[in-house]
Motif scaffolding. Structure first.
Motif, PDB file in Angstrom:
ATOM      1  N   THR A 169       0.832  -1.206   0.000  1.00 34.35           N
ATOM      2  CA  THR A 169       0.000   0.000   0.000  1.00 34.35           C
ATOM      3  C   THR A 169       0.867   1.258   0.000  1.00 34.35           C
ATOM      4  OG1 THR A 169      -1.822  -1.137   1.122  1.00 34.35           O
ATOM      5  CG2 THR A 169      -1.768   1.270   1.278  1.00 34.35           C
ATOM      6  N   TRP A 170       1.914   1.268   0.799  1.00 32.97           N
ATOM      7  CA  TRP A 170       2.834   2.409   0.870  1.00 32.97           C
ATOM      8  C   TRP A 170       3.463   2.692  -0.495  1.00 32.97           C
ATOM      9  CZ3 TRP A 170       8.164   3.117   0.279  1.00 32.97           C
ATOM     10  CH2 TRP A 170       8.699   4.285   0.836  1.00 32.97           C
ATOM     11  N   VAL A 171       3.878   1.622  -1.188  1.00 27.99           N
ATOM     12  CA  VAL A 171       4.475   1.786  -2.519  1.00 27.99           C
ATOM     13  C   VAL A 171       3.442   2.305  -3.512  1.00 27.99           C
ATOM     14  CG1 VAL A 171       5.464   0.520  -4.481  1.00 27.99           C
ATOM     15  CG2 VAL A 171       6.297   0.077  -2.155  1.00 27.99           C
ATOM     16  N   HIS A 172       2.222   1.784  -3.414  1.00 32.34           N
ATOM     17  CA  HIS A 172       1.164   2.214  -4.331  1.00 32.34           C
ATOM     18  C   HIS A 172       0.827   3.692  -4.131  1.00 32.34           C
ATOM     19  CE1 HIS A 172      -3.012   2.383  -5.996  1.00 32.34           C
ATOM     20  NE2 HIS A 172      -2.487   1.573  -6.903  1.00 32.34           N
ATOM     21  N   ILE A 173       0.797   4.135  -2.898  1.00 28.67           N
ATOM     22  CA  ILE A 173       0.533   5.552  -2.609  1.00 28.67           C
ATOM     23  C   ILE A 173       1.543   6.433  -3.343  1.00 28.67           C
ATOM     24  CG2 ILE A 173       0.591   7.323  -0.798  1.00 28.67           C
ATOM     25  CD1 ILE A 173      -0.376   5.090   1.160  1.00 28.67           C
ATOM     26  N   ARG A 174       2.800   6.035  -3.297  1.00 26.18           N
ATOM     27  CA  ARG A 174       3.858   6.833  -3.905  1.00 26.18           C
ATOM     28  C   ARG A 174       3.935   6.688  -5.416  1.00 26.18           C
ATOM     29  NH1 ARG A 174       4.018   6.468   0.898  1.00 26.18           N
ATOM     30  NH2 ARG A 174       5.159   7.878   2.299  1.00 26.18           N
ATOM     31  N   ALA A 175       3.253   5.706  -5.954  1.00 20.79           N
ATOM     32  CA  ALA A 175       3.275   5.488  -7.406  1.00 20.79           C
ATOM     33  C   ALA A 175       2.062   6.080  -8.108  1.00 20.79           C
ATOM     34  CB  ALA A 175       3.365   3.994  -7.696  1.00 20.79           C
ATOM     35  N   VAL A 176       1.124   6.634  -7.351  1.00 20.62           N
ATOM     36  CA  VAL A 176      -0.114   7.129  -7.955  1.00 20.62           C
ATOM     37  C   VAL A 176       0.163   8.144  -9.055  1.00 20.62           C
ATOM     38  CG1 VAL A 176      -2.155   8.549  -7.521  1.00 20.62           C
ATOM     39  CG2 VAL A 176      -1.653   6.614  -6.032  1.00 20.62           C
ATOM     40  N   LYS A 177       1.091   9.066  -8.818  1.00 19.80           N
ATOM     41  CA  LYS A 177       1.333  10.134  -9.789  1.00 19.80           C
ATOM     42  C   LYS A 177       2.160   9.687 -10.988  1.00 19.80           C
ATOM     43  CE  LYS A 177       0.923  13.946  -6.491  1.00 19.80           C
ATOM     44  NZ  LYS A 177       1.593  15.108  -5.862  1.00 19.80           N
ATOM     45  N   THR A 178       2.880   8.578 -10.855  1.00 18.71           N
ATOM     46  CA  THR A 178       3.722   8.128 -11.970  1.00 18.71           C
ATOM     47  C   THR A 178       3.141   6.941 -12.725  1.00 18.71           C
ATOM     48  OG1 THR A 178       4.988   6.730 -10.435  1.00 18.71           O
ATOM     49  CG2 THR A 178       5.838   8.949 -10.883  1.00 18.71           C
ATOM     50  N   SER A 179       2.428   6.074 -12.027  1.00 18.41           N
ATOM     51  CA  SER A 179       1.939   4.849 -12.669  1.00 18.41           C
ATOM     52  C   SER A 179       0.449   4.871 -12.970  1.00 18.41           C
ATOM     53  CB  SER A 179       2.249   3.642 -11.780  1.00 18.41           C
ATOM     54  OG  SER A 179       1.511   3.700 -10.574  1.00 18.41           O
ATOM     55  N   HIS A 180      -0.198   6.006 -12.777  1.00 21.52           N
ATOM     56  CA  HIS A 180      -1.618   6.145 -13.110  1.00 21.52           C
ATOM     57  C   HIS A 180      -1.791   7.317 -14.066  1.00 21.52           C
ATOM     58  CE1 HIS A 180      -1.613   3.732  -9.468  1.00 21.52           C
ATOM     59  NE2 HIS A 180      -2.862   3.374  -9.716  1.00 21.52           N
ATOM     60  N   GLU A 181      -2.821   7.227 -14.894  1.00 21.03           N
ATOM     61  CA  GLU A 181      -3.071   8.242 -15.922  1.00 21.03           C
ATOM     62  C   GLU A 181      -1.841   8.451 -16.795  1.00 21.03           C
ATOM     63  OE1 GLU A 181      -4.568  11.727 -14.001  1.00 21.03           O
ATOM     64  OE2 GLU A 181      -6.403  10.727 -13.311  1.00 21.03           O
ATOM     65  N   HIS A 182      -1.194   7.347 -17.082  1.00 28.31           N
ATOM     66  CA  HIS A 182       0.013   7.385 -17.907  1.00 28.31           C
ATOM     67  C   HIS A 182       0.190   6.025 -18.571  1.00 28.31           C
ATOM     68  CE1 HIS A 182       4.401   7.405 -18.793  1.00 28.31           C
ATOM     69  NE2 HIS A 182       4.102   8.632 -19.169  1.00 28.31           N
ATOM     70  N   ALA A 183       0.979   5.997 -19.636  1.00 29.62           N
ATOM     71  CA  ALA A 183       1.240   4.741 -20.347  1.00 29.62           C
ATOM     72  C   ALA A 183       1.767   3.655 -19.420  1.00 29.62           C
ATOM     73  CB  ALA A 183       2.241   4.994 -21.478  1.00 29.62           C
ATOM     74  N   GLU A 184       2.441   4.055 -18.347  1.00 30.76           N
ATOM     75  CA  GLU A 184       3.067   3.114 -17.417  1.00 30.76           C
ATOM     76  C   GLU A 184       2.057   2.263 -16.637  1.00 30.76           C
ATOM     77  OE1 GLU A 184       5.691   3.932 -13.525  1.00 30.76           O
ATOM     78  OE2 GLU A 184       6.592   4.736 -15.354  1.00 30.76           O
ATOM     79  N   PHE A 185       0.815   2.655 -16.636  1.00 33.48           N
ATOM     80  CA  PHE A 185      -0.198   2.020 -15.792  1.00 33.48           C
ATOM     81  C   PHE A 185      -0.206   0.488 -15.918  1.00 33.48           C
ATOM     82  CE2 PHE A 185      -4.587   0.384 -15.338  1.00 33.48           C
ATOM     83  CZ  PHE A 185      -4.839   0.730 -14.026  1.00 33.48           C
ATOM     84  N   LEU A 186      -0.295  -0.035 -17.117  1.00 33.29           N
ATOM     85  CA  LEU A 186      -0.408  -1.489 -17.286  1.00 33.29           C
ATOM     86  C   LEU A 186       0.895  -2.230 -17.002  1.00 33.29           C
ATOM     87  CD1 LEU A 186      -2.824  -1.640 -20.345  1.00 33.29           C
ATOM     88  CD2 LEU A 186      -3.316  -2.365 -18.003  1.00 33.29           C
ATOM     89  N   PRO A 187       2.044  -1.830 -17.567  1.00 32.71           N
ATOM     90  CA  PRO A 187       3.270  -2.563 -17.215  1.00 32.71           C
ATOM     91  C   PRO A 187       3.662  -2.426 -15.747  1.00 32.71           C
ATOM     92  CG  PRO A 187       3.761  -0.679 -18.636  1.00 32.71           C
ATOM     93  CD  PRO A 187       2.280  -0.851 -18.639  1.00 32.71           C
ATOM     94  N   TRP A 188       3.416  -1.244 -15.142  1.00 30.54           N
ATOM     95  CA  TRP A 188       3.768  -1.083 -13.731  1.00 30.54           C
ATOM     96  C   TRP A 188       2.958  -2.058 -12.873  1.00 30.54           C
ATOM     97  CZ3 TRP A 188       1.744  -0.047  -8.936  1.00 30.54           C
ATOM     98  CH2 TRP A 188       2.660   0.307  -7.938  1.00 30.54           C
ATOM     99  N   HIS A 189       1.678  -2.154 -13.125  1.00 29.41           N
ATOM    100  CA  HIS A 189       0.855  -3.064 -12.333  1.00 29.41           C
ATOM    101  C   HIS A 189       1.142  -4.529 -12.665  1.00 29.41           C
ATOM    102  CE1 HIS A 189      -1.461   0.588 -11.326  1.00 29.41           C
ATOM    103  NE2 HIS A 189      -1.830  -0.098 -10.256  1.00 29.41           N
TER     104      HIS A 189
END
Length: 355
Positions: free
Chosen positions: A117-137
């Motif tokens: 959860t802590w990692v996900h909180i910090r990844a919201v701005k980089t791994s969401h609403e961006h091309a990175e969303f699918l490979p990051w998850h």
């Protein structure tokens, strides 16, 4: 022939004239013959030594060069939750509960789930609403599966929840079963009250705004269309919408639609922890995202030559440099990887298929 090496002209130790060579040797006697034999022997030894040195060079060179050969020869299969046998569901639920009770390796307090959860909180701005969303998850799911194996002895594969089978009545899906599912919504239909079922007593560290706020797992089913509490609408995952997603011509369009429409509606209607940046608090998060990964996998399989390298930002979103060489980062939870290393699910980093 390996690149970087050229074939040298064959060396002839004796320059020989056709008309006079035999006569010359006859006149020279046995001494020159011995010299010639010695030279030939020495040259043979030198040639053998050179060949041996070349072989050693190749071996040593390869030993320091990581192999890029695909090591995923028999990929395991990820299956839908309801297709699992009873004991398989029980084993998965047991392993997940184990992670909630395994001490944090990253944040110092709380559990391994709190780490995610802590990692996900910090990844919201980089791994969401961006091309990175699918490979990051995709890699995030893999890391989660590895933690289940490492700490809780899990031997199966991550399951997915195919909510398209429930689109007409999401609230009544057996996924919410209290015994062989993930429990239902909060007992008092308010945020902060505990869910029913096997995860009713888990202790969570991070609250809805990402701050330290100890609480139990919460869900408040809320219909996106009507606002009615206790129900959910499946209109945005109906067959027509899913067909439109499958017909997406490029990654930018596919990723934008699957994230902003299909992904978001499940988070928004389950509400509680799942509707915030602390969504990994809820074990449904993982089944939901495995389903999203599966849909991406199916889309890629339609045209792998093109789609395993199709990776661009959607034109409607904030533009920033986007490349297959971009690094996926996990803030110390696990080692990251380049985007191109997880575009395919059958490689040396991730290895699985879907049914």
């Amino acid at each position: 022939m390996p690149m970087g090496f050229e074939v040298l002209p064959t060396y002839s130790p004796v320059g020989r004239d056709e008309n006079h060579g035999g006569e010359l040797l006859e006149k020279s006697g046995s001494a020159p013959r011995k010299i010639l034999d010695t030279v030939v022997t020495l040259l043979s030894i030198l040639a053998a030594t050179a060949a041996f040195g070349f072989i050693i060079f190749i071996i040593q060179h390869n030993s320091f060069t990581p192999s890029t050969k695909n090591s995923c020869t028999e990929p395991p299969i990820r299956r839908e939750w309801r297709s699992l046998k009873t004991h398989e569901r029980e084993e998965y639920l047991s392993a997940v509960k184990c992670l909630y009770n395994t001490s944090s390796e990253l944040v110092g307090n709380g559990s391994i789930i709190d780490d995610f959860t802590w990692v996900h909180i910090r990844a919201v701005k980089t791994s969401h609403e961006h091309a990175e969303f699918l490979p990051w998850h995709r890699l995030f799911l893999h890391i989660y599966e590895q933690k289940l194996r490492q700490h809780c002895g899990f031997k199966g594969q991550l399951p997915y929840w195919d909510w398209t089978a429930d689109w007409q009545n999401l609230t009544q899906s057996s996924i919410w079963d209290d015994e062989l599912g993930f429990g239902g919504q909060s007992t008092h239909y308010t945020y902060g009250s505990c869910v029913s079922g096997p995860f009713s007593h888990v202790a969570l560290r991070y609250g809805g705004n990402g701050s330290v706020s100890p609480h139990c797992l919460s869900r408040v089913f809320t219909n996106y269309d009507s606002g009615e509490v206790g129900s959910m609408s499946g209109e945005l995952i109906r067959p027509e919408i899913m067909g439109r997603l499958a017909r997406s011509k490029d990654y930018a369009r596919f990723r934008w639609m699957i994230e902003s429409v299909i992904h978001n509606i499940i988070h928004t209607e389950v509400v509680g922890d799942l509707d915030t940046e602390v969504a990994p608090n809820d074990p449904i998060f993982w089944l939901h995202h495995v389903q999203l990964d599966r849909l991406w996998w199916l889309w890629q399989k339609e045209d792998p030559h093109q789609r395993l390298s199709d990776y661009k930002q959607h034109k409607s979103e904030l533009q920033r440099p986007t490349s297959l060489q971009d690094m996926l980062q996990y803030n110390g939870l696990a080692e990251g990887a380049r985007v191109d290393q997880v575009m395919d699910t059958e490689n040396s980093i991730v290895c699985y298929r879907y049914v």
